[in-house]
Design a protein around this motif. Sequence first.
Motif, PDB file in Angstrom:
ATOM      1  N   UNK A 239      -2.266   9.883  -4.304  1.00 25.59           N
ATOM      2  CA  UNK A 239      -1.738   8.258  -4.611  1.00 25.59           C
ATOM      3  C   UNK A 239      -1.393   8.238  -5.962  1.00 25.59           C
ATOM      4  N   UNK A 240      -2.699   8.387  -6.747  1.00 24.25           N
ATOM      5  CA  UNK A 240      -2.546   8.245  -8.044  1.00 24.25           C
ATOM      6  C   UNK A 240      -1.645   9.138  -9.057  1.00 24.25           C
ATOM      7  N   UNK A 241      -1.725  10.188  -8.531  1.00 29.77           N
ATOM      8  CA  UNK A 241      -0.628  11.171  -9.111  1.00 29.77           C
ATOM      9  C   UNK A 241       1.026  10.759  -8.759  1.00 29.77           C
ATOM     10  N   UNK A 242       1.025  10.240  -7.645  1.00 33.33           N
ATOM     11  CA  UNK A 242       2.455   9.840  -7.155  1.00 33.33           C
ATOM     12  C   UNK A 242       2.798   8.730  -8.073  1.00 33.33           C
ATOM     13  N   UNK A 243       2.000   8.094  -8.720  1.00 36.35           N
ATOM     14  CA  UNK A 243       2.361   7.015  -9.251  1.00 36.35           C
ATOM     15  C   UNK A 243       2.084   6.998 -11.037  1.00 36.35           C
ATOM     16  N   UNK A 244       1.670   8.307 -11.333  1.00 39.36           N
ATOM     17  CA  UNK A 244       1.245   8.281 -12.788  1.00 39.36           C
ATOM     18  C   UNK A 244       1.965   9.365 -13.362  1.00 39.36           C
ATOM     19  N   UNK A 245       2.394   9.308 -14.744  1.00 41.57           N
ATOM     20  CA  UNK A 245       3.172  10.456 -15.473  1.00 41.57           C
ATOM     21  C   UNK A 245       2.041  11.367 -15.665  1.00 41.57           C
ATOM     22  N   UNK A 246       2.215  12.590 -15.831  1.00 40.71           N
ATOM     23  CA  UNK A 246       1.267  13.596 -16.051  1.00 40.71           C
ATOM     24  C   UNK A 246       0.897  13.804 -17.411  1.00 40.71           C
ATOM     25  N   UNK A 247       2.011  13.643 -18.308  1.00 37.39           N
ATOM     26  CA  UNK A 247       1.918  13.890 -19.479  1.00 37.39           C
ATOM     27  C   UNK A 247       1.034  12.854 -20.516  1.00 37.39           C
ATOM     28  N   UNK A 248       1.353  11.366 -20.254  1.00 36.06           N
ATOM     29  CA  UNK A 248       0.974  10.149 -20.980  1.00 36.06           C
ATOM     30  C   UNK A 248      -0.035   9.720 -20.046  1.00 36.06           C
TER      31      UNK A 248
ATOM     32  N   UNK B 259       8.139   6.275 -12.936  1.00 34.02           N
ATOM     33  CA  UNK B 259       9.386   5.409 -12.691  1.00 34.02           C
ATOM     34  C   UNK B 259       9.143   5.025 -11.428  1.00 34.02           C
ATOM     35  N   UNK B 260       8.398   5.803 -10.572  1.00 36.00           N
ATOM     36  CA  UNK B 260       8.485   5.430  -8.937  1.00 36.00           C
ATOM     37  C   UNK B 260       7.458   4.006  -8.934  1.00 36.00           C
ATOM     38  N   UNK B 261       6.589   3.965  -9.805  1.00 41.61           N
ATOM     39  CA  UNK B 261       5.699   2.920  -9.757  1.00 41.61           C
ATOM     40  C   UNK B 261       6.215   1.907 -10.329  1.00 41.61           C
ATOM     41  N   UNK B 262       6.676   1.837 -11.513  1.00 42.19           N
ATOM     42  CA  UNK B 262       7.685   0.983 -12.426  1.00 42.19           C
ATOM     43  C   UNK B 262       8.633   0.229 -11.445  1.00 42.19           C
TER      44      UNK B 262
END
Length: 424
Positions: A244-253, A258-261
């Motif tokens: 869930x966290x990874x699906x809403x988190x940008x891996x680089x920064x 964008x999905x969570x935004x």
Amino acid sequence: MERLEAVLRRGDVLPAAASSPVGHDVRTGKGVRNSAPPVTQLAAAHPGLAGEVVATGRTAGLLICWMSVVLVPTWTAVDHLVVPELAGEFLVVRLLGEIPMLLALAAMWRWPVGRRRPEGLALFVLAVVQLEIAWMLAVVPDREYYLPGFTLAIFGSGCFMAARPRWTGALVGLSWAFLGLSMLGWQDLGAADLVAVTMVIGTASVIAMLTHLRRHALQVREILTRLRLEREQQRTGVLLAQLERLSHEDPLTGLANRRRWDAELAAACTRARARGEVLSVVLVDLDHFKDVNDRHGHAGGDDALRAVAGLLSARVRGGDLVARLGGDELAVLLPDADAGRAAEIAEQLRREARTLRPDGFGAEEISLSLGVAAARGGDAYPLELMSRADEQLYRAKQTRNAVGAAGRRAAPQPAARPEPQPAG
């Protein structure tokens, strides 16, 4: 017998830890499996499961106590039929035996010891029953009517006691000790009687022990299954949380993606329209990001993005949201912030970005262009808000290193002059 007991009690201990399942015997040079803690120790670490185990043991102990207290006096009917001349004396013995059994029942029902040691109290009650019958066997002429009663307590322990098999083993040992003392007073004890009594009590003892061992093995297996299931459920919960966290988190920064935004912006606009509140959006773009990648490589560009992301995260409030929309474009969602406040925050971010200097970067090599848009109440719609912020960002990018906002002129700032890189 040891091998049989091991088979019946298989699963009584947990498998060795997966991280170190096999040890090493320095004397033989062979691998040996590490010992594991008893299942009761593991259950004790799980309050809910440990409570169920204790409750089951107490319930079984109460059942044994109640059965003993109620059924023992009813055997007075057998006394009147078999030895009517001793029925009165036997009744007195049975009633005297009721006193300690009732005390044990009360202790198990009300006192803390009944919750801590129900198996000990149950063993005590069954031992009282065995002692009574052993005394009667020494004085009655027809023992065949009382030997079945002597086996009933042994069977009761093997079938009902919810504890380790050693408690039934203890009762079997006490029963044989009482029987041995009783046989010292038997009259006309012949070899046939001795063999018959030994076979009857011995068979009852073996059946009770095997029954208890098998029940205990099944109980242990059930506990282990539940613990493994609980462990897997916890592991699955952790994995789901990570997904869930990874699906809403940008891996680089590490910022929102964008999905969570999109989801957060839509929710914030819905709240603003329902409550008549204000919210603002700040779009952020790294100036000349292609040149940064050309000078420092993609790794350097990633460092620049991470530095800007850290700056944005450090300068916003707890309820604000910072996201990476893609490439070098970032965004800040500012609930309860009007256009003026959002512009001030954007200007502060622009100034502080000039101080960022990742490894290998020159002074003031990083600069930002920012576009600000705000909406209040019924005007708060995601697409319209993002469109206006994008227009202001386009204005700011005309000069670079600037903030674009409604009613604010995006004045050009001094151009960034990166420090010369060392040769070679």
